[in-house]
Design a protein around this motif. Structure first.
Motif, PDB file in Angstrom:
ATOM      1  N   ALA A  97     107.574  59.116  77.253  1.00 53.08           N
ATOM      2  CA  ALA A  97     107.276  58.504  78.550  1.00 53.08           C
ATOM      3  C   ALA A  97     107.284  59.556  79.651  1.00 53.08           C
ATOM      4  CB  ALA A  97     108.302  57.411  78.848  1.00 53.08           C
ATOM      5  N   SER A  98     108.262  60.488  79.577  1.00 55.96           N
ATOM      6  CA  SER A  98     108.361  61.533  80.592  1.00 55.96           C
ATOM      7  C   SER A  98     107.151  62.465  80.558  1.00 55.96           C
ATOM      8  CB  SER A  98     109.654  62.333  80.378  1.00 55.96           C
ATOM      9  OG  SER A  98     109.756  63.375  81.330  1.00 55.96           O
ATOM     10  N   ASP A  99     106.717  62.805  79.350  1.00 56.43           N
ATOM     11  CA  ASP A  99     105.542  63.678  79.217  1.00 56.43           C
ATOM     12  C   ASP A  99     104.293  63.007  79.803  1.00 56.43           C
ATOM     13  OD1 ASP A  99     107.065  65.608  78.021  1.00 56.43           O
ATOM     14  OD2 ASP A  99     106.489  65.090  75.963  1.00 56.43           O
ATOM     15  N   LEU A 100     104.135  61.727  79.522  1.00 55.30           N
ATOM     16  CA  LEU A 100     102.977  60.999  80.049  1.00 55.30           C
ATOM     17  C   LEU A 100     103.023  60.913  81.572  1.00 55.30           C
ATOM     18  CD1 LEU A 100     102.784  58.130  77.423  1.00 55.30           C
ATOM     19  CD2 LEU A 100     100.956  59.767  77.900  1.00 55.30           C
ATOM     20  N   TYR A 101     104.238  60.727  82.114  1.00 57.87           N
ATOM     21  CA  TYR A 101     104.387  60.664  83.569  1.00 57.87           C
ATOM     22  C   TYR A 101     104.002  61.991  84.207  1.00 57.87           C
ATOM     23  CZ  TYR A 101     106.527  59.737  88.114  1.00 57.87           C
ATOM     24  OH  TYR A 101     106.745  59.555  89.464  1.00 57.87           O
ATOM     25  N   SER A 102     104.440  63.083  83.580  1.00 62.66           N
ATOM     26  CA  SER A 102     104.104  64.425  84.090  1.00 62.66           C
ATOM     27  C   SER A 102     102.601  64.680  83.995  1.00 62.66           C
ATOM     28  CB  SER A 102     104.877  65.490  83.304  1.00 62.66           C
ATOM     29  OG  SER A 102     106.265  65.324  83.441  1.00 62.66           O
ATOM     30  N   GLU A 103     102.008  64.259  82.877  1.00 58.20           N
ATOM     31  CA  GLU A 103     100.553  64.411  82.685  1.00 58.20           C
ATOM     32  C   GLU A 103      99.787  63.644  83.750  1.00 58.20           C
ATOM     33  OE1 GLU A 103      97.411  62.605  79.494  1.00 58.20           O
ATOM     34  OE2 GLU A 103      99.066  63.758  78.612  1.00 58.20           O
ATOM     35  N   MET A 104     100.254  62.457  84.058  1.00 56.75           N
ATOM     36  CA  MET A 104      99.611  61.624  85.073  1.00 56.75           C
ATOM     37  C   MET A 104      99.658  62.302  86.440  1.00 56.75           C
ATOM     38  SD  MET A 104     100.686  57.770  86.274  1.00 56.75           S
ATOM     39  CE  MET A 104     102.095  58.343  87.217  1.00 56.75           C
ATOM     40  N   LEU A 105     100.843  62.815  86.808  1.00 49.95           N
ATOM     41  CA  LEU A 105     100.981  63.481  88.098  1.00 49.95           C
ATOM     42  C   LEU A 105     100.126  64.738  88.169  1.00 49.95           C
ATOM     43  CD1 LEU A 105     104.848  63.129  88.680  1.00 49.95           C
ATOM     44  CD2 LEU A 105     103.022  61.763  89.701  1.00 49.95           C
ATOM     45  N   ALA A 106     100.026  65.470  87.027  1.00 48.33           N
ATOM     46  CA  ALA A 106      99.229  66.704  86.989  1.00 48.33           C
ATOM     47  C   ALA A 106      97.755  66.419  87.232  1.00 48.33           C
ATOM     48  CB  ALA A 106      99.426  67.414  85.652  1.00 48.33           C
ATOM     49  N   LYS A 107      97.294  65.225  86.891  1.00 46.97           N
ATOM     50  CA  LYS A 107      95.898  64.846  87.103  1.00 46.97           C
ATOM     51  C   LYS A 107      95.658  64.294  88.503  1.00 46.97           C
ATOM     52  CE  LYS A 107      94.665  63.908  82.282  1.00 46.97           C
ATOM     53  NZ  LYS A 107      94.180  62.898  81.309  1.00 46.97           N
ATOM     54  N   GLY A 108      96.699  64.279  89.321  1.00 50.90           N
ATOM     55  CA  GLY A 108      96.544  63.804  90.690  1.00 50.90           C
ATOM     56  C   GLY A 108      96.562  62.310  90.820  1.00 50.90           C
ATOM     57  N   ILE A 109      97.035  61.611  89.780  1.00 55.93           N
ATOM     58  CA  ILE A 109      97.106  60.146  89.824  1.00 55.93           C
ATOM     59  C   ILE A 109      98.442  59.759  90.448  1.00 55.93           C
ATOM     60  CG2 ILE A 109      97.105  58.025  88.464  1.00 55.93           C
ATOM     61  CD1 ILE A 109      95.441  59.516  86.355  1.00 55.93           C
ATOM     62  N   VAL A 110      98.406  59.021  91.529  1.00 64.65           N
ATOM     63  CA  VAL A 110      99.599  58.653  92.279  1.00 64.65           C
ATOM     64  C   VAL A 110     100.169  57.334  91.757  1.00 64.65           C
ATOM     65  CG1 VAL A 110     100.533  58.147  94.567  1.00 64.65           C
ATOM     66  CG2 VAL A 110      98.695  59.830  94.312  1.00 64.65           C
ATOM     67  N   PRO A 111     101.471  57.322  91.404  1.00 69.11           N
ATOM     68  CA  PRO A 111     102.068  56.063  90.909  1.00 69.11           C
ATOM     69  C   PRO A 111     102.056  54.990  91.990  1.00 69.11           C
ATOM     70  CG  PRO A 111     103.515  57.959  90.544  1.00 69.11           C
ATOM     71  CD  PRO A 111     102.428  58.421  91.448  1.00 69.11           C
ATOM     72  N   ASP A 112     101.941  53.749  91.578  1.00 61.72           N
ATOM     73  CA  ASP A 112     102.048  52.641  92.529  1.00 61.72           C
ATOM     74  C   ASP A 112     103.344  51.885  92.246  1.00 61.72           C
ATOM     75  OD1 ASP A 112     101.530  51.269  90.205  1.00 61.72           O
ATOM     76  OD2 ASP A 112      99.675  50.312  90.915  1.00 61.72           O
ATOM     77  N   ILE A 113     103.549  50.790  92.919  1.00 61.02           N
ATOM     78  CA  ILE A 113     104.810  50.055  92.799  1.00 61.02           C
ATOM     79  C   ILE A 113     105.014  49.504  91.387  1.00 61.02           C
ATOM     80  CG2 ILE A 113     103.813  47.865  93.539  1.00 61.02           C
ATOM     81  CD1 ILE A 113     107.280  49.323  94.500  1.00 61.02           C
ATOM     82  N   VAL A 114     103.893  49.194  90.696  1.00 65.81           N
ATOM     83  CA  VAL A 114     104.011  48.693  89.321  1.00 65.81           C
ATOM     84  C   VAL A 114     104.532  49.794  88.411  1.00 65.81           C
ATOM     85  CG1 VAL A 114     102.748  47.739  87.357  1.00 65.81           C
ATOM     86  CG2 VAL A 114     102.166  47.026  89.670  1.00 65.81           C
ATOM     87  N   THR A 115     103.998  51.007  88.582  1.00 65.09           N
ATOM     88  CA  THR A 115     104.443  52.130  87.755  1.00 65.09           C
ATOM     89  C   THR A 115     105.930  52.400  87.989  1.00 65.09           C
ATOM     90  OG1 THR A 115     102.245  53.076  88.098  1.00 65.09           O
ATOM     91  CG2 THR A 115     103.902  54.495  87.086  1.00 65.09           C
ATOM     92  N   TYR A 116     106.339  52.418  89.265  1.00 65.96           N
ATOM     93  CA  TYR A 116     107.747  52.664  89.568  1.00 65.96           C
ATOM     94  C   TYR A 116     108.631  51.566  88.982  1.00 65.96           C
ATOM     95  CZ  TYR A 116     106.730  56.541  92.745  1.00 65.96           C
ATOM     96  OH  TYR A 116     106.353  57.742  93.268  1.00 65.96           O
TER      97      TYR A 116
END
Length: 869
Positions: free
Chosen positions: A760-779
Motif C-alpha cells: 500500500a505504501s509503495d502504491l501511495y508513493s507511486e501515485m504521488l510521484a505521478k502528480g496525482i493528489v489524494p482526495d478525502i476518500v483516499t485519506y
C-alpha cells in the motif's frame, strides 16, 4: 417524277426592282470576280436537273417588262442625256444579250462584268436573276454564283427581302425557260447563313419550303448548327419540323444538332425521345450521336439507359470517346456507384483509351466518399508515376477528404506538394486545412495557416467563421471577440453565421444576458436572426437549467413566423429531458408530431436517458418499445443507455437481454456499454461473468479504458483477490493506460485490508510521484487501514499533512483514529481528538459515542468498509 419546284402557276408580275445600294449605280469598276481555275464538274446537287434550256424563239422587248423606275435626274444635263439615249444599257437589251450567251456562261459573265462597269447601268433584280440562272448551268461557274450573291447582294444590309428574291428567281426561270435547277436558290440560302444574316436565312429557308424548293441537307444542317449555338431553340425546332414535313430524312449531323439543342434547353427527356424517333426512322447513327444522347441520359439521370447505349454503341462497332467514358463514369459516381464506375474505367482502358486526369479525379473522389482514402491516394500516386500531372481540382478533392477523415497530416503534405508544383492554393484549400487542424486540436498549425490566409489576402468571412466557431464552441469568449475585431479591421463584413457563433460563445460560457445582447445587436445591424440563432439561445438556457426561458425563446421564434427545424425540436426535447421534465418532453413530442416533425433515434435517446436519470426504468423501456414500433431503429447509444440504466438499478438480467438483442440487430457494443455491464457484474461480485465480458470486449477489437480497468480492479478487491487486481494494474501500465486516483485508492484499500502495508505504501508513493493528489476518500482509506493495523503514529502524520494542505478531515477519519487510540488504551488522546472534531464543526455519530462509552465500536469491522466503492 418529283421536281424540286412546285408545279407551274401564274405568278403576279413584279415591278422590276433596282438594287438600292449606291454602288450598283456607280459606273466605276467593281471588285474583280475571281475565276474558278479548277472546277469540279462532278459536284452536283441531288435534285433532278432537266436538259439544257433552249434560247427563246424571239428576242424579248421592253413590253415584256414593266418599265423600271428611272433614277433621279442628275444636275449634269449631259449625264442625264447620256442615260436617256443609251439604249444598250436598258434592262431588255442586257437580258437579251445575256440570253444570247445562255449556253456559254463564261461569255455571259464577261458581258455582265463589262456592262456593269458602264456609267448609267442600272442593275435590276431580274437581270441579276437571269445571270444567276445562266451561271448555275455549268459547274465551271458555280463558284461565281456564290461570289456574286455574297458580294453583290447578301453581304449588304440593303436589297429586297429573301422571299422577294426567291419569287424573282422563280419568275425569271419560267419566263426564260431555264431548267429545273435549285442551285441558285440554295446558294442564296447558303450565303445568308455564311454572312450571319440568320433571320434572313430562316426566311429564305421557309420561303424555299413553301415553294417546294428543297434546301440542300448540308446547308440546312449549317443553319441548325448556328441556331443551336445562338440558343434560338424555337427556330431550330421549327426548321427541323419543316424538314421532316417535307420528307427530308434526318442524318447524323441533324440528329446530333437537335439532341444538343434539347440539352441546352435542359430537356434531356425530349433529347432521348428525339434520338429514339430518329433510330426508328432508320437513320444511320454514328459515335458522335450516341455520345450526345449518352450525355442526355446522364443529365436526366437515367444511368440504365446510359449503360445500354454504351453497350449498343460498342455492339455497332463504335468506340466511345474519352469524353463519353468520362461523362458516364462521372454520372455513376454522382449516384455513389463506385463499383460500376471502376468497371467502366476498365472498359475504357480495354478500348485502348488512356486513363485521363478527369476520370482519375472522379474515382479519387468516389473512393474518398466511401471512406477509402488509401485507395484514393494509391490512384493519385499511380497517375503521377504514369506521367499525368494532377491539377488544382485533384489536390482540392484529396485535401478536403483527408481533412474530413481526420488525416490532416496527409492533407498538409498534399498542400505543400501543391505549392511546390506552382499550383496556387485557393481559399477553399486553406479553409479545409484550418478546419481539419482545429478538429485535430492542432491549434498551432491551424493558427499558422490562418495567418497565412490573412496575410496573402485570400481569407474570407468563411475562413474567419471556421476559427470563430472553434473558439465559440469552447466558450472562449475573449479569443472570439479578438478574432471578431480582427475580421472587421480587415474590411470583412460579419455574416449571420458570424453572429450565431458569437451567440454560441456566450451561451457556452453560461452568460445568457450578453448572448441576448448580441442577438439584439444582430437585429440592429440589419441581419435577420434565423432558426439557428433562436435554437442556440434555447440550448443555452436549457444548459443552465432554465427551461422556462428556453421555451419563451421558442414561442418568440414561432411568433415572428420562423418555422422550427428538426434541430430545434430535438433541442427542446433533449433540454426538457435533461432538467428532469422528461414527461413534459414526451408530451412535446406528441405536439411536434402533429406539426410534421419526424423524430429520429436521437430524439428517443434523449427521452430514454431522461427517464433513466429519473429512475423510471419501466417508462424508459416503454419509450424504447414505442420507438421500435414506429420503425426507428435503436443505435448503439440507445442500447448503451438502457444497459447502463439496468445495471445501475441492479437488474442484470434485463441488461444482458439488451446486450443480446443489440448483437442480434448486428450492432456491436461500444466501450461504454461493455463498461456498464462489467461494472454491474463486478458490483454483484460475479467476477466470472465480468471476466467473460472483459475478454469479449478485447476479442471484438476494442481496447478497455481506465474506467473498465477500475471496475475490474474494484471487483477483485471486493472478492479479496488482490493478486488479480494487481495484475490488472501492471497490465494498465504496460499498455500505456493511465492509472487515476480511483485506481490507486482501490488498490491501496485492498492491500491495507489484507495487512500488506508495504504494498500500500509503495502504491501511495507511486501515485504521488505521478502528480496525482489524494482526495478525502483516499485519506479515509489510508486512515482506516493504518488504524486497523495500529499504525497510529503514521496515521497521525498523515493527519498533519492534511492540515498543511488545507484538507479538512471528515468524521470517518476521526472515528478511525479515536478507535485506534482506545485500542491502545490512550483514552486521553481519544478524548482530545473528539474535542478537536467538535471544534471543527464535525458532528459525532452513534459509532463515535459507542467507542467513547464502551471502548469499542459495535462490530469490530464496522469501519473496514470505509473506502472507495
Amino acid at each position: 417524277m418529283k421536281y424540286p419546284f412546285k408545279s407551274s402557276s401564274s405568278i403576279p408580275p413584279f415591278l422590276l426592282r433596282s438594287f438600292p445600294s449606291p454602288r450598283y449605280l456607280c459606273s466605276q469598276p467593281q471588285t474583280p470576280i475571281p475565276q474558278n481555275p479548277n472546277p469540279n464538274p462532278n459536284t452536283n446537287f441531288p435534285e433532278k436537273i432537266t436538259s439544257d434550256s433552249h434560247f427563246p424563239s424571239k428576242p424579248i422587248s421592253d413590253s415584256d417588262f414593266p418599265r423600271s423606275p428611272i433614277p433621279s435626274a442628275s444636275s449634269d444635263p449631259h449625264l442625264t442625256s447620256s442615260l436617256t439615249e443609251d439604249t444598250s444599257l436598258s434592262q431588255t437589251h442586257v437580258i437579251n444579250t445575256l440570253l444570247h450567251h445562255k449556253k456559254d456562261p463564261e461569255s455571259a459573265l464577261k458581258y455582265f462584268r463589262s456592262v456593269e462597269k458602264k456609267r448609267g447601268f442600272f442593275l435590276s433584280i431580274d437581270v441579276f436573276c437571269v445571270m444567276l440562272h445562266i451561271l448555275v448551268g455549268s459547274p465551271q461557274t458555280y463558284k461565281q454564283v456564290k461570289y456574286l450573291l455574297k458580294n453583290r447582294f447578301v453581304s449588304g444590309d440593303l436589297g429586297p427581302a429573301p422571299v422577294v428574291f426567291l419569287d424573282h428567281l422563280i419568275d425569271t426561270r419560267k419566263k426564260f425557260d431555264f431548267g429545273l435547277n435549285s442551285r441558285a436558290f440554295n446558294y442564296l440560302f447558303y450565303n445568308y447563313v455564311r454572312v450571319n444574316r440568320i433571320d434572313d436565312a430562316v426566311d429564305c429557308f421557309n420561303g424555299m419550303i413553301e415553294r417546294d424548293i428543297v434546301p440542300r441537307i448540308n446547308f440546312m444542317n449549317l443553319l441548325l448548327t448556328i441556331l443551336v449555338r445562338r440558343n434560338l431553340m424555337d427556330k431550330a425546332r421549327e426548321c427541323y419540323d419543316k424538314m421532316v414535313s417535307m420528307g427530308v430524312r434526318g442524318d447524323c449531323v441533324r440528329v446530333k444538332l437537335m439532341v444538343r439543342a434539347f440539352l441546352k434547353e435542359g430537356k434531356p427527356q425530349e433529347a432521348e425521345e428525339f434520338f429514339r424517333e430518329a433510330k426508328a426512322r432508320g437513320t444511320k447513327l454514328d459515335a458522335a450521336v450516341y455520345s450526345v444522347v449518352i450525355q442526355a441520359a446522364c443529365q436526366k439521370p437515367d444511368l440504365n439507359m446510359a449503360g445500354e447505349l454504351l453497350r449498343e454503341m460498342r455492339d455497332r462497332g463504335c468506340v466511345p470517346s474519352e469524353d463519353t467514358f468520362t461523362t458516364v463514369i462521372g454520372a455513376f459516381m454522382k449516384q455513389g456507384n463506385l463499383a460500376e464506375a471502376l468497371r467502366l474505367k476498365d472498359e475504357m482502358l480495354s478500348c485502348g483509351k488512356q486513363l485521363n486526369l478527369a476520370v482519375a479525379t472522379i474515382l479519387m473522389k468516389g473512393y474518398c466518399k466511401q471512406g477509402d482514402i488509401g485507395s484514393a491516394l494509391d490512384l493519385f500516386n499511380k497517375i503521377k508515376e504514369d506521367g499525368i500531372t494532377p491539377n488544382k481540382v485533384t489536390y482540392t478533392v484529396l485535401i478536403e477528404w483527408c481533412c474530413r477523415n481526420r488525416n490532416v497530416k496527409k492533407a498538409n503534405e498534399l498542400y505543400a506538394e501543391m505549392k511546390l508544383m506552382d499550383i496556387q492554393p485557393t481559399v477553399f484549400n486553406l479553409n479545409s486545412l484550418i478546419r481539419g487542424f482545429l478538429e485535430a486540436c492542432s491549434l498551432k498549425e491551424a493558427s499558422n495557416l490562418f495567418d497565412e490566409a490573412v496575410e496573402s489576402g485570400i481569407a474570407n468571412v468563411f475562413t474567419y467563421n471556421i476559427v470563430l466557431y472553434h473558439f465559440c464552441n469552447d466558450g472562449k469568449v475573449n479569443e472570439a471577440c479578438s478574432l471578431w475585431q480582427r475580421m472587421v479591421a480587415n474590411g470583412l463584413v460579419p455574416s449571420n453565421v458570424s453572429y450565431n457563433n458569437m451567440i454560441l460563445a456566450y451561451c457556452r460560457a453560461g452568460n445568457m444576458d450578453i448572448a441576448h445582447t448580441v442577438f439584439s445587436e444582430m437585429l440592429e445591424q440589419g441581419f435577420k436572426p434565423d432558426v439557428t440563432s433562436y435554437s442556440i439561445l434555447m440550448d443555452g438556457h436549457f444548459r443552465k437549467g432554465d427551461a422556462e426561458q428556453a421555451l419563451n425563446v421558442f414561442d418568440e421564434m414561432v411568433g415572428v413566423h420562423i418555422a422550427p427545424s428538426d434541430f430545434t425540436f430535438n433541442i427542446v426535447i433533449n433540454g426538457l429531458s435533461k432538467v428532469g421534465r422528461t414527461s413534459e418532453a414526451m408530451d412535446m413530442l406528441k405536439k411536434f408530431d402533429d406539426k410534421g416533425f419526424i423524430p429520429i433515434c436521437l430524439t428517443y435517446n434523449s427521452i430514454i436517458n431522461g427517464f433513466i436519470r429519473e429512475g423510471a426504468m419501466n417508462t424508459a423501456l416503454e419509450v424504447y418499445r414505442e420507438m421500435c414500433e414506429r420503425g426507428i431503429s435503436p443505435n448503439v447509444v440507445t442500447y448503451t443507455t438502457l444497459v447502463n440504466g439496468f445495471c445501475k438499478s441492479n437488474n442484470m438480467d434485463l441488461a444482458l437481454k439488451m446486450h443480446d438483442e443489440m448483437k442480434s440487430q448486428g450492432l456491436q457494443l461500444d466501450v461504454p456499454a461493455f463498461s456498464a455491464l462489467i461494472d454491474g457484474f463486478c458490483k454483484k461480485q460475479d467476477m466470472v461473468r465480468a471476466c467473460e465480458l472483459f475478454s469479449e470486449l478485447q476479442q471484438v477489437g476494442l481496447s478497455p479504458n481506465n474506467i473498465v480497468y477500475n471496475s475490474m480492479i474494484s471487483g477483485f478487491r471486493n472478492v479479496n483477490n488482490m493478486e488479480a487486481a494487481n495484475d490488472l494494474h501492471k497490465k494498465m501500465i504496460n499498455e500505456g493506460i493511465p492509472c487515476d486516483l480511483k485506481t490507486y485508492t482501490t488498490l491501496i484499500d485492498g492491500f491495507l485490508r489484507e495487512g500488506k502495508l508495504l504494498f500500500a505504501s509503495d502504491l501511495y508513493s507511486e501515485m504521488l510521484a505521478k502528480g496525482i493528489v489524494p482526495d478525502i476518500v483516499t485519506y479515509t482509506v489510508l486512515f482506516n487501514g493504518l488504524c486497523n493495523k495500529r499504525q497510529l503514529e503514521n496515521a497521525h502524520k498523515i493527519l498533519k499533512d492534511m492540515d498543511r494542505k488545507g484538507i479538512t478531515a471528515n468524521v470517518l477519519i476521526y472515528i478511525s483514529l479515536i478507535a485506534g487510540y482506545f485500542k491502545e488504551g490512550n483514552l486521553e488522546e481519544a478524548l482530545r481528538l473528539h474535542n478537536e472534531m467538535l471544534d471543527r464543526g464535525l458532528v459525532p455519530d452513534d459509532t463515535t459515542y459507542d467507542i467513547l462509552v464502551n471502548g469499542k465500536a459495535k462490530g469490530e469491522n464496522s469501519l473496514s468498509g470505509v473506502s472507495c466503492a
